[in-house]
Write an enzyme that holds these catalytic residues in place. Structure first.
Site, short mmCIF file in Angstrom:
data_model
loop_
_atom_site.label_atom_id
_atom_site.label_comp_id
_atom_site.label_asym_id
_atom_site.label_seq_id
_atom_site.Cartn_x
_atom_site.Cartn_y
_atom_site.Cartn_z
N TYR A 1 8.53 10.53 -4.25
CA TYR A 1 8.11 9.13 -4.27
C TYR A 1 9.31 8.21 -4.07
O TYR A 1 9.30 7.31 -3.22
CB TYR A 1 7.41 8.80 -5.61
N ALA B 1 0.82 -1.21 0.00
CA ALA B 1 0.00 0.00 0.00
C ALA B 1 0.85 1.26 0.00
O ALA B 1 1.55 1.54 0.97
CB ALA B 1 -0.90 -0.01 1.23
N LYS C 1 10.62 5.45 -0.83
CA LYS C 1 11.06 4.04 -0.95
C LYS C 1 12.43 3.87 -0.31
O LYS C 1 12.69 2.87 0.38
CB LYS C 1 11.09 3.60 -2.42
N SER D 1 11.58 -0.40 -4.96
CA SER D 1 11.54 -0.03 -6.37
C SER D 1 12.94 0.21 -6.91
O SER D 1 13.84 0.65 -6.18
CB SER D 1 10.71 1.25 -6.49
C1 WQD Z 1 8.83 3.88 -18.76
C2 WQD Z 1 9.52 4.54 -19.93
C3 WQD Z 1 9.27 6.92 -19.99
C4 WQD Z 1 4.99 7.05 -20.68
C5 WQD Z 1 8.08 4.71 -12.70
C6 WQD Z 1 8.63 4.78 -11.30
C7 WQD Z 1 9.01 3.42 -10.84
C8 WQD Z 1 7.86 2.48 -10.92
C9 WQD Z 1 7.16 2.54 -12.22
C10 WQD Z 1 5.86 2.67 -9.48
C11 WQD Z 1 10.23 5.85 -19.56
C12 WQD Z 1 8.61 6.29 -21.18
C13 WQD Z 1 6.28 6.62 -20.48
C14 WQD Z 1 4.67 7.68 -21.92
C15 WQD Z 1 6.95 7.37 -22.63
N1 WQD Z 1 7.10 2.73 -9.75
N2 WQD Z 1 7.25 6.76 -21.44
N3 WQD Z 1 5.67 7.80 -22.84
O1 WQD Z 1 9.21 6.05 -15.14
O2 WQD Z 1 10.42 3.86 -15.58
O3 WQD Z 1 9.06 4.14 -13.56
O4 WQD Z 1 6.95 3.88 -12.66
O5 WQD Z 1 4.87 2.63 -9.89
O6 WQD Z 1 9.48 3.49 -9.55
O7 WQD Z 1 9.75 5.64 -11.28
O8 WQD Z 1 7.93 3.92 -15.75
O9 WQD Z 1 6.14 3.33 -17.34
O10 WQD Z 1 6.31 5.71 -16.53
O11 WQD Z 1 8.04 4.84 -18.09
O12 WQD Z 1 7.81 7.52 -23.51
O13 WQD Z 1 3.55 8.12 -22.17
O14 WQD Z 1 8.53 4.92 -20.89
O15 WQD Z 1 9.88 8.12 -20.35
O16 WQD Z 1 11.41 5.92 -20.31
P1 WQD Z 1 9.24 4.59 -15.05
P2 WQD Z 1 7.01 4.47 -16.92
#
Ligand code: WQD
Length: 331
Positions: free
Chosen positions: A142, A74, A146, A117
């Site tokens: 965030y 959570a 963690k 994470s």
């Molecule tokens: C992945 C890649 C974006 C959306 C974050 C948190 C991590 C975890 C998951 C909790 C990146 C690119 C994304 C879009 C894009 N935690 N992207 N267009 O940022 O790696 O991780 O979420 O939930 O702790 O930091 O994941 O899926 O947002 O992005 O180009 O519309 O996809 O820039 O390179 P991220 P993400």
């Protein structure tokens, strides 16, 4: 019973565990219980509770004081929102964890798995990252919650001796859905994360996907992540719980990377998705997103050696299951 919690509940039940779900329903729906029940034939017990409420948390833990362990998923997890409202993130994610620890202590529940994470690594100097890679300054509140969560747990274990055993799992990027399409990721509003954005663009719910950054120092210029199938991730919790239950831990506090070990770029993911679903994903290259790292992927050897766990599902399965879930949900 969010995204990862619901899939983990299924895997736990299928491994013979009895599951109690605690949720404040701030970012999930009670209907998820129906999905879990349809898949497993068993309905988990459910307690609606906000972990920020200390008194009720202690009460609920006392009601379930025969539990062998707790898995603490959570938390709030939107990176951008945490930048705008850090207080909210510290209150929910840190105070919530403190109350979980208090509840466990007063009800004498000894085992905890904590959702950490890969964000704790920040922008790593060398790839893949191992559990001993440097913890850099977090790029968002965030991420800080963690890091602090992990630190708090490490200190608590030291203080409590064998009354508390903890495994932190550092998740990489969970995607995909259960093969039944009965549970999956349910982001509120416009998704932040890549895969739900891709599935919704493919189905015409969103017009176009923005690819954040095409000038990274990576093979195709787009950012690289370690995408892991949520069912594989869920199974890692079962392995960790078995390790705790069987007292196989070597240290009171252990940390594991939970990833596939493969770095996949944004474009590679889009192409794999198009190939496996036959859909077209309209996308456009735009500027980098603030706070994003260039590349991060796991060395997950430790989880293999110590937990006997490794990821089995490939990128195609991740894309296909995410798509099937989104389609079924929209119907
Ligand atoms: C992945 C890649 C974006 C959306 C974050 C948190 C991590 C975890 C998951 C909790 C990146 C690119 C994304 C879009 C894009 N935690 N992207 N267009 O940022 O790696 O991780 O979420 O939930 O702790 O930091 O994941 O899926 O947002 O992005 O180009 O519309 O996809 O820039 O390179 P991220 P993400």
């Amino acid at each position: 019973m969010g995204y990862i919690g619901s899939h983990t509940a299924v895997e736990l039940i299928e491994s013979g565990y009895e599951v109690v779900i605690i949720d404040n329903l701030s970012n999930s729906k009670e209907e998820v219980l129906d999905g879990i029940e349809r898949i497993t034939g068993r309905r988990p017990h459910f307690e609606k509770l906000d972990l920020v409420d200390q008194e009720r948390t202690l009460e609920v833990f006392e009601r379930h004081n025969d539990a062998i362990g707790v898995i603490h998923f959570a938390a709030l997890k939107a990176v951008g929102e945490s930048v705008e409202n850090p207080g909210l993130y510290f209150k929910n994610n840190i105070l919530g964890l403190v109350h979980v620890l208090e509840g466990m202590e007063s009800s004498r529940i000894p085992n905890l798995i904590f959702s950490s994470s890969c964000t704790v690594y920040g922008e790593p100097d060398t790839l893949p990252v191992t559990e001993t890679s440097e913890i850099k300054k977090a790029s968002s509140p965030y991420g800080a919650t963690k890091q602090i969560g992990e630190e708090l747990l490490q200190s608590e274990v030291k203080a409590k001796g064998d009354k508390l055993n903890v495994i932190s799992l550092r998740y990489f990027n969970p995607v995909g859905a259960h093969s039944s399409s009965l549970i999956g990721e349910l982001p509120l509003g416009i998704p932040n994360n890549l895969m739900p954005f891709v599935t919704q663009t493919a189905l015409g719910i969103l017009k176009e996907l923005s690819v954040y950054g095409s000038d990274y120092n990576t093979p195709d210029g787009t950012a690289v992540r370690d995408y892991i199938h949520v069912v594989d991730l869920a199974k890692a919790h079962v392995s960790a719980m078995q390790r705790l239950e069987n007292k196989n831990q070597e240290e009171g506090y252990e940390v594991y990377n939970i990833g596939t070990g493969k770095g996949i770029s944004v474009l590679e993911l889009i192409l794999a998705f198009e190939k496996v679903t036959g859909e077209t994903v309209r996308y456009n290259m735009v500027d980098r997103r603030e706070g994003d790292v260039e590349a991060v992927y796991a060395n997950a050897d430790l989880a293999k050696t110590k937990l006997g766990w490794s990821a089995e599902r490939d990128l195609e399965t991740m894309c296909k299951s995410a798509y099937e879930w989104e389609k079924r949900y929209r119907e």
